[in-house]
Design an enzyme around this catalytic site. Structure first.
Site, PDB file in Angstrom:
ATOM      1  CB  THR A 269      -1.177   0.021   1.437  1.00  0.00           C
ATOM      2  OG1 THR A 269      -0.083  -0.405   2.265  1.00  0.00           O
ATOM      3  CG2 THR A 269      -2.055  -0.960   1.157  1.00  0.00           C
ATOM      4  CG  PHE A 400      -5.826   5.679   4.838  1.00  0.00           C
ATOM      5  CD1 PHE A 400      -4.647   5.274   4.856  1.00  0.00           C
ATOM      6  CD2 PHE A 400      -5.670   7.224   4.231  1.00  0.00           C
ATOM      7  CE1 PHE A 400      -3.242   5.295   4.709  1.00  0.00           C
ATOM      8  CE2 PHE A 400      -4.200   7.648   3.800  1.00  0.00           C
ATOM      9  CZ  PHE A 400      -3.057   6.704   3.973  1.00  0.00           C
ATOM     10  CB  CYS A 407      -5.776   2.561   7.274  1.00  0.00           C
ATOM     11  SG  CYS A 407      -4.278   1.883   7.490  1.00  0.00           S
TER      12      CYS A 407
HETATM   13  C1  HEM Z   1      -7.128  -1.223   6.974  1.00  0.00           C
HETATM   14  C2  HEM Z   1      -5.327   1.323   3.272  1.00  0.00           C
HETATM   15  C3  HEM Z   1      -0.906   1.425   5.361  1.00  0.00           C
HETATM   16  C4  HEM Z   1      -2.395  -1.727   8.583  1.00  0.00           C
HETATM   17  C5  HEM Z   1      -6.889  -0.505   5.786  1.00  0.00           C
HETATM   18  C6  HEM Z   1      -8.107  -0.266   4.880  1.00  0.00           C
HETATM   19  C7  HEM Z   1      -7.470   0.320   3.767  1.00  0.00           C
HETATM   20  C8  HEM Z   1      -6.213   0.524   4.100  1.00  0.00           C
HETATM   21  C9  HEM Z   1      -8.368   1.000   2.680  1.00  0.00           C
HETATM   22  C10 HEM Z   1      -9.630  -0.915   5.190  1.00  0.00           C
HETATM   23  C11 HEM Z   1      -9.595  -2.225   4.543  1.00  0.00           C
HETATM   24  C12 HEM Z   1     -11.183  -2.657   4.725  1.00  0.00           C
HETATM   25  O1  HEM Z   1     -12.086  -1.936   4.522  1.00  0.00           O
HETATM   26  O2  HEM Z   1     -11.294  -3.885   4.221  1.00  0.00           O
HETATM   27  C13 HEM Z   1      -3.962   1.711   3.509  1.00  0.00           C
HETATM   28  C14 HEM Z   1      -3.161   2.414   2.668  1.00  0.00           C
HETATM   29  C15 HEM Z   1      -2.020   2.416   3.346  1.00  0.00           C
HETATM   30  C16 HEM Z   1      -2.052   1.777   4.430  1.00  0.00           C
HETATM   31  C17 HEM Z   1      -3.770   2.965   1.320  1.00  0.00           C
HETATM   32  C18 HEM Z   1      -0.654   3.132   2.668  1.00  0.00           C
HETATM   33  C19 HEM Z   1      -0.830   4.296   2.009  1.00  0.00           C
HETATM   34  C20 HEM Z   1      -0.988   0.648   6.351  1.00  0.00           C
HETATM   35  C21 HEM Z   1       0.292   0.566   7.146  1.00  0.00           C
HETATM   36  C22 HEM Z   1      -0.193  -0.339   8.242  1.00  0.00           C
HETATM   37  C23 HEM Z   1      -1.600  -0.778   7.893  1.00  0.00           C
HETATM   38  C24 HEM Z   1       1.672   1.261   7.295  1.00  0.00           C
HETATM   39  C25 HEM Z   1       0.551  -0.868   9.370  1.00  0.00           C
HETATM   40  C26 HEM Z   1       1.852  -0.526   9.880  1.00  0.00           C
HETATM   41  C27 HEM Z   1      -3.654  -1.855   8.671  1.00  0.00           C
HETATM   42  C28 HEM Z   1      -4.611  -2.654   9.542  1.00  0.00           C
HETATM   43  C29 HEM Z   1      -5.919  -2.604   8.893  1.00  0.00           C
HETATM   44  C30 HEM Z   1      -5.793  -1.581   7.650  1.00  0.00           C
HETATM   45  C31 HEM Z   1      -4.090  -3.405  10.713  1.00  0.00           C
HETATM   46  C32 HEM Z   1      -7.249  -3.221   9.485  1.00  0.00           C
HETATM   47  C33 HEM Z   1      -7.813  -2.444  10.626  1.00  0.00           C
HETATM   48  C34 HEM Z   1      -9.063  -2.908  11.100  1.00  0.00           C
HETATM   49  O3  HEM Z   1      -9.905  -3.283  10.742  1.00  0.00           O
HETATM   50  O4  HEM Z   1      -8.987  -2.913  12.582  1.00  0.00           O
HETATM   51  N1  HEM Z   1      -5.712  -0.004   5.480  1.00  0.00           N
HETATM   52  N2  HEM Z   1      -3.106   1.042   4.530  1.00  0.00           N
HETATM   53  N3  HEM Z   1      -1.994  -0.209   6.815  1.00  0.00           N
HETATM   54  N4  HEM Z   1      -4.589  -1.097   7.558  1.00  0.00           N
HETATM   55 FE1  HEM Z   1      -3.799   0.222   6.174  1.00  0.00          FE
END
Ligand code: HEM
Length: 463
Positions: A269, A400, A407
């Protein structure tokens, strides 16, 4: 209310719309269908109905967490084979989601992320050094080096583990296993289970890759327990944290699930974002000059410090605009909580049907962004304009994700991306290796530019 059927390509009996999608580039087919059908269209697959919503208004409606909830299906469901009910792949009602969410929220808060700045800086500087050594004529495979950067940063900041990816052509076995595990999770989600069962070699390798991932994380966890450390990283947060609601701590298995989850969720991502941002900058020289001038004015030629991060509004706008036009996660998915839910005042959607928030389209909705909605123009994402638009057209920008299931790593990704942009613009002038290159996409679970090469020319004689 009067309801109307949702349009979509007719498809075949039993197989549905399988052949309406180019499996190697689904995003392209989905964009074409959106252009043809407009605000919403339905695709049917064996056992699954998927409604794609393509406007800010419809996305805003399904961001109501009282009426709709995240679903874990398709490739995400397969990824559960490796990381179970880790944060990303858990259903909301699974107890481990709540425990990990409450324990980890503070660990991803502003203070903790700021404390990670020195280590993020170290990895970013290593990349600058590598590119400086390449010299001005060597083509840089942009997405690969940014992936090395994001993986190394995550592993260092979350568990004090060094992949040292820049120094090897071959990736660390953990990284190879993770890449193959993700690819095959995607593969499994498209095949009937029986087909997967007979592919014995693939299936054995799949479970073996999962074993490598878990054993590596387990070894890091074990070593931390044997040598306790006062590092304020995510591992410490998970070992020491107590859930204020249940009084429970994370189990070892849950810590391992989440360590692997951070690496999976955070690497492609963020590296995709950085790669798209550089592509867009190289296509728009005025924006490039303005970004570089911002870094020169704020940081000069000295060392970049944490205080600078708040003083780079144009680079922030570049990152926002890049995630708008090129969202690295191009869709997220929810289910209605009730059967017979009415969407947009006229479409009926049932509990067992998937609604895909098709960000690649809803984020270029002319209603929110005007006639030039699909152009990359960072100026429109400067703080004031960004906040005003968010009030007028809520949920117009969702790269996000949404609400409780949004996120958790966003502050991490943001600080890392700002820092990397600043370090690189401060030290180099970049040029497109092939000046005629136009954007092609490589799609796995995320999207990134395909075959995008640039060259890095040192600005100040040394880096
Ligand atoms: C959830 C995007 C970076 C950890 C999400 C979701 C999106 C997203 C769209 C929601 C997914 C869903 O609805 O099914 C992004 C983008 C990033 C990024 C565009 C970078 C530009 C990161 C980083 C980490 C991370 C660096 C960890 C250090 C997580 C986690 C979730 C999540 C653990 C699940 C949260 C939950 O449902 O409790 N992310 N992410 N992400 N992301 Fe990111």
């Amino acid at each position: 209310p009067t309801t109307i059927p949702i349009p979509g390509p007719p498809g075949l009996p039993f197989l549905g719309n399988m052949f309406d999608l180019d499996m190697s580039f689904m995003l392209g087919s989905q964009m074409d269908l959106a252009a043809k059908y407009g605000e919403i269209f339905t695709l049917r697959f064996p056992g699954q109905v998927m409604h794609f919503i393509c406007t800010q208004a419809l996305v805003h409606e399904v961001c109501d967490e009282k009426r709709f909830k995240k679903i874990v299906s398709g490739a995400l469901h397969e990824i559960r084979n490796g990381v179970h009910d880790g944060l990303f792949t858990a259903q909301l009602e699974e107890p481990n989601w709540g425990i990990a969410h409450r324990v980890l929220m503070p660990a991803f808060g502003p203070m903790s992320i700021q404390a990670m700045f020195p280590e993020m800086h170290e990895i970013a500087s290593q990349l600058a050094l590598k590119w400086a050594r390449h010299g001005p004529t060597t083509p840089i495979m942009v997405t690969e080096d940014f992936t090395r950067l994001t993986l190394d940063t995550l592993a260092l900041c979350s568990m004090n583990f060094r992949f040292n990816s820049y120094y090897h052509d071959e990736m660390h076995p953990f990284i190879t296993a993770m890449g193959d595990f993700l690819t095959e999770s995607g593969g499994r989600s498209m095949r009937p289970p029986l087909a997967t069962k007979v592919m014995r070699k693939t299936t054995n390798k799949y479970w073996n890759d999962i074993k490598i991932l878990r054993e590596t994380a387990e070894a890091v966890l074990k070593s931390r327990k044997e040598h306790p450390s006062d590092r304020k990283d995510l591992m410490t947060a998970m070992l020491d944290g107590v859930d204020p609601k249940t009084g429970q701590k994370l189990s070892d298995a849950s810590i391992i699930d989440n360590l692997i989850t951070f690496l999976i969720a955070g690497h492609e991502t963020t590296s995709g974002l950085l790669s798209f941002a550089f592509y867009q900058l190289l296509k728009r020289p005025e924006a490039y000059r303005r970004a570089q001038k911002e870094v020169d004015d704020v940081v000069g030629t000295g060392t970049i410090r944490i205080e600078h991060m708040k003083k780079l509004p144009y680079i922030s706008a570049i990152l926002r605009e890049t995630l708008r036009v090129c969202p690295t996660i191009s869709l997220t998915a929810v289910n209605p909580i009730e059967d017979g839910t009415i969407l947009g005042g006229k479409y009926v959607v049932n509990k067992n049907e998937t609604i895909a928030l098709f960000l690649a389209k809803s984020q270029v909705d002319p209603v929110a962004f005007g006639d030039d909605a699909d152009q990359w123009i960072p100026e429109r994402m400067l703080d004031e304009a960004f906040e005003k638009r968010n009030r007028e057209f809520p949920d117009n920008w969702k790269p996000f994700g949404n609400g409780l299931r949004g996120c958790i790593g966003r502050p991490f990704a943001w600080q890392e991306s700002l820092l990397v942009m600043a370090v690189l613009l401060q030290n180099f002038n970049f040029v497109m290796h092939d000046p005629n290159y136009t954007l092609q996409y490589h799609q796995t679970l995320t999207t990134k530019p395909k075959d995008f090469y640039m060259r890095a020319i040192l600005r100040h004689g040394q880096s």
